[in-house]
Design a protein around this motif. Structure first.
Motif, short mmCIF file in Angstrom:
data_model
loop_
_atom_site.label_atom_id
_atom_site.label_comp_id
_atom_site.label_asym_id
_atom_site.label_seq_id
_atom_site.Cartn_x
_atom_site.Cartn_y
_atom_site.Cartn_z
N HIS A 79 0.76 -1.16 -0.08
CA HIS A 79 0.14 -0.17 -0.05
C HIS A 79 0.94 1.17 0.09
CE1 HIS A 79 -3.38 2.40 2.15
NE2 HIS A 79 -3.15 2.76 0.94
N PHE A 80 0.69 2.11 -1.01
CA PHE A 80 1.41 3.35 -1.06
C PHE A 80 0.53 4.58 -0.94
CE2 PHE A 80 2.99 -0.02 -4.26
CZ PHE A 80 4.41 0.13 -3.90
N VAL A 81 1.12 5.61 -0.02
CA VAL A 81 0.50 6.93 0.32
C VAL A 81 1.45 7.78 0.00
CG1 VAL A 81 -0.71 8.01 2.13
CG2 VAL A 81 -0.91 5.46 1.99
N ASN A 82 0.83 8.96 -0.70
CA ASN A 82 1.50 9.94 -0.74
C ASN A 82 1.50 10.82 0.49
OD1 ASN A 82 2.08 12.91 -1.49
ND2 ASN A 82 2.73 11.89 -3.59
N LEU A 83 2.56 11.30 1.04
CA LEU A 83 2.53 11.99 2.37
C LEU A 83 2.75 13.63 1.91
CD1 LEU A 83 4.69 9.93 4.77
CD2 LEU A 83 2.00 10.03 4.44
N HIS A 84 2.00 14.57 1.70
CA HIS A 84 1.82 15.80 1.06
C HIS A 84 2.66 16.69 2.04
CE1 HIS A 84 0.88 19.20 -1.23
NE2 HIS A 84 -0.10 19.43 -0.68
N GLN A 85 3.83 17.34 1.32
CA GLN A 85 4.43 18.13 1.88
C GLN A 85 5.07 17.77 3.26
OE1 GLN A 85 3.22 22.47 1.24
NE2 GLN A 85 2.21 21.66 -0.49
N HIS A 86 5.61 16.69 3.46
CA HIS A 86 6.06 16.10 4.70
C HIS A 86 7.33 16.53 5.02
CE1 HIS A 86 4.97 13.06 7.66
NE2 HIS A 86 6.19 12.41 7.57
N LEU A 87 8.24 16.79 4.33
CA LEU A 87 9.63 17.13 4.64
C LEU A 87 10.05 18.65 4.32
CD1 LEU A 87 11.76 13.81 4.47
CD2 LEU A 87 10.72 14.95 6.65
N GLN A 88 10.69 19.41 5.05
CA GLN A 88 11.23 20.59 4.59
C GLN A 88 12.70 20.24 3.94
OE1 GLN A 88 10.67 24.96 5.78
NE2 GLN A 88 12.45 24.40 6.93
N VAL A 89 13.04 20.68 2.98
CA VAL A 89 14.41 20.37 2.29
C VAL A 89 15.12 21.50 1.75
CG1 VAL A 89 13.74 17.93 1.58
CG2 VAL A 89 13.21 19.83 -0.12
N VAL A 90 16.37 21.34 1.67
CA VAL A 90 17.09 22.59 1.20
C VAL A 90 17.38 22.24 -0.34
CG1 VAL A 90 19.38 23.73 1.21
CG2 VAL A 90 18.25 23.01 3.40
N ALA A 91 16.97 23.20 -1.30
CA ALA A 91 17.10 22.75 -2.56
C ALA A 91 17.71 24.31 -3.29
CB ALA A 91 15.78 22.43 -3.12
N ASN A 92 17.98 24.12 -4.53
CA ASN A 92 18.42 25.16 -5.44
C ASN A 92 17.04 25.73 -6.06
OD1 ASN A 92 19.69 26.83 -7.23
ND2 ASN A 92 20.93 25.54 -7.81
N MET A 93 16.32 26.68 -5.35
CA MET A 93 15.37 27.10 -5.56
C MET A 93 15.19 27.89 -7.08
SD MET A 93 13.07 25.65 -3.48
CE MET A 93 11.63 26.65 -3.81
N ASP A 94 16.37 28.60 -7.28
CA ASP A 94 16.48 29.24 -8.46
C ASP A 94 16.51 28.32 -9.80
OD1 ASP A 94 16.56 31.66 -7.34
OD2 ASP A 94 18.84 31.86 -7.24
N GLU A 95 16.90 27.07 -9.71
CA GLU A 95 17.01 26.33 -10.85
C GLU A 95 15.95 25.56 -10.94
OE1 GLU A 95 19.40 26.44 -12.96
OE2 GLU A 95 20.45 27.93 -11.94
N ILE A 96 15.11 25.15 -9.96
CA ILE A 96 14.10 24.29 -9.90
C ILE A 96 12.95 24.63 -11.03
CG2 ILE A 96 12.17 22.88 -8.91
CD1 ILE A 96 13.95 22.63 -6.44
N PRO A 97 12.50 23.93 -12.04
CA PRO A 97 11.19 24.55 -13.04
C PRO A 97 9.95 24.96 -12.27
CG PRO A 97 12.48 22.59 -13.89
CD PRO A 97 12.82 22.63 -12.64
N ASP A 98 9.51 25.87 -12.41
CA ASP A 98 8.24 26.44 -11.94
C ASP A 98 7.08 25.20 -11.92
OD1 ASP A 98 9.44 28.71 -11.60
OD2 ASP A 98 8.16 30.05 -12.99
N ASN A 99 6.98 24.44 -13.17
CA ASN A 99 5.97 23.38 -13.08
C ASN A 99 6.15 22.16 -12.10
OD1 ASN A 99 8.13 22.25 -14.35
ND2 ASN A 99 6.86 21.72 -16.31
N ALA A 100 7.56 22.18 -11.54
CA ALA A 100 7.81 21.28 -10.51
C ALA A 100 7.29 21.51 -9.03
CB ALA A 100 9.42 20.82 -10.58
#
Length: 333
Positions: free
Chosen positions: A287-308
């Motif tokens: 059984h697979f469940v998506n845990l919505h916005q479950h973890l805060q992560v550090v990412a390269n926000m300037d490079e991640i495409p808007d649609n992601a």
């Protein structure tokens, strides 16, 4: 009280270059205001997972997973089940580094990856998958073809990266055998033979970014792919299409978004092994469940495409609308 960070690093990951940069990496997190310490994983089972749980329960504000996707998966399994979860940062040092690729974290420069913490805007909440009692951050997969990930020697992975998977995949293709299964997803059901199933949380699978071309990191959905065709020629066709992202429109493929998925083999004699982030994660039924916005992560926000960043972009738009709505027209009295 000063914030604390714990770097959990795999000293044998990838080409073992991480240790030479460790002092400089520690200095970056100290510069960011964290009292920082490091822990080298050991060959003991769940070494990274257990240390992540310990550090989180002791109140560390940031955990840095430094290593390959396997190390990162362990760290996530160490903190995802806790009520209070620290922020997660990633320093890639493996071969494919799928998660770092999706977060646009520099993959060839560990110090540059660490420096993302210096920008306070480089944080957002990301979805995580739960598979029975385990967690995954990138992909869950099942079917004969996915078993190649278990058969590629670790030394071959280090030397050749995802090219090693292609070599082994070509060897295993003639053995691909469909499994009769039930796949229930958000009120729908596929019932029949399938060669391979994928549940993806990011757009990077084995280093390829077109297999799940429209994956969102924070929208609460898996990208579910069910491959129905199992002939050698058909699988080769689909693999070629997957490199260009055109497989999602093929009639032999079901491609949908889903939050809740249950996979069950219909023949009790069929074994369906499930791969979680590149490692064996148990057998179906699962059984697979998506845990919505479950973890805060550090990412390269300037490079991640808007649609992601569906939810993050929506929040920015909502905040902008509220801000504009609260402004007064300077021409009005």
């Amino acid at each position: 009280m000063r914030k604390r960070a714990r770097i959990i690093y795999n000293p044998t990951s990838g080409r073992e270059a991480l240790r030479s940069d460790l002092v400089d990496i520690l200095a970056v997190y100290e510069q960011a205001g964290y009292e920082t310490s490091a822990y080298a994983t050991t060959p003991e089972p769940d070494s990274a997972k257990n240390e992540a749980t310990r550090a989180a329960k002791e109140g560390f504000d940031l955990i840095v997973a430094a290593g390959g996707d396997g190390t990162l998966n362990e760290v996530i399994n160490g903190i995802a089940g806790l009520e209070k979860r620290p922020t997660l940062a990633v320093i890639p040092a493996g071969t494919t580094n799928d998660y770092a690729r999706a977060l646009r974290v520099p993959r060839e420069d560990p110090i540059a990856a660490a420096k993302l913490i210096l920008n306070p805007d480089n944080r957002f909440k990301i979805d995580i998958g739960k598979a029975n009692e385990n967690y995954f951050m990138n992909i869950a997969a099942g079917g004969t073809l996915t078993e190649l990930t278990y058969e590629v020697p670790s030394q071959m992975k280090s030397l050749f990266g995802y090219a090693a998977y292609f070599a082994k995949g070509a060897e295993l293709l003639p053995q691909v055998k469909p499994v009769e299964m039930s796949i229930k997803y958000d009120g729908h059901e596929f019932r029949g033979k399938a060669s391979t199933i994928f549940l993806a949380l990011t757009n990077s699978v084995g280093g390829f970014e077109q297999i799940v071309p429209d994956a969102s990191l924070d929208d609460g959905n898996f990208s579910l792919i069910i491959v129905k065709d199992s002939s050698l020629f058909g699988m080769m066709q689909l693999m070629a299409k997957a490199l260009k992202g055109t497989h999602v429109d093929d009639p032999r493929v079901i491609y949908v978004k889903a939050k809740d998925v249950v996979v069950t083999p219909l023949d009790k004699d069929d074994r369906l092994m499930i791969n979680l982030d590149g490692e064996y994660g148990g057998d179906a039924p699962m059984h697979f469940v998506n845990l919505h916005q479950h973890l805060q992560v550090v990412a390269n926000m300037d490079e991640i495409p808007d649609n992601a960043l569906t939810a993050a972009m929506q929040k920015m738009e909502d905040d902008f609308v509220r801000e504009i709505g609260g402004m007064k027209d300077p021409d009005q009295k």
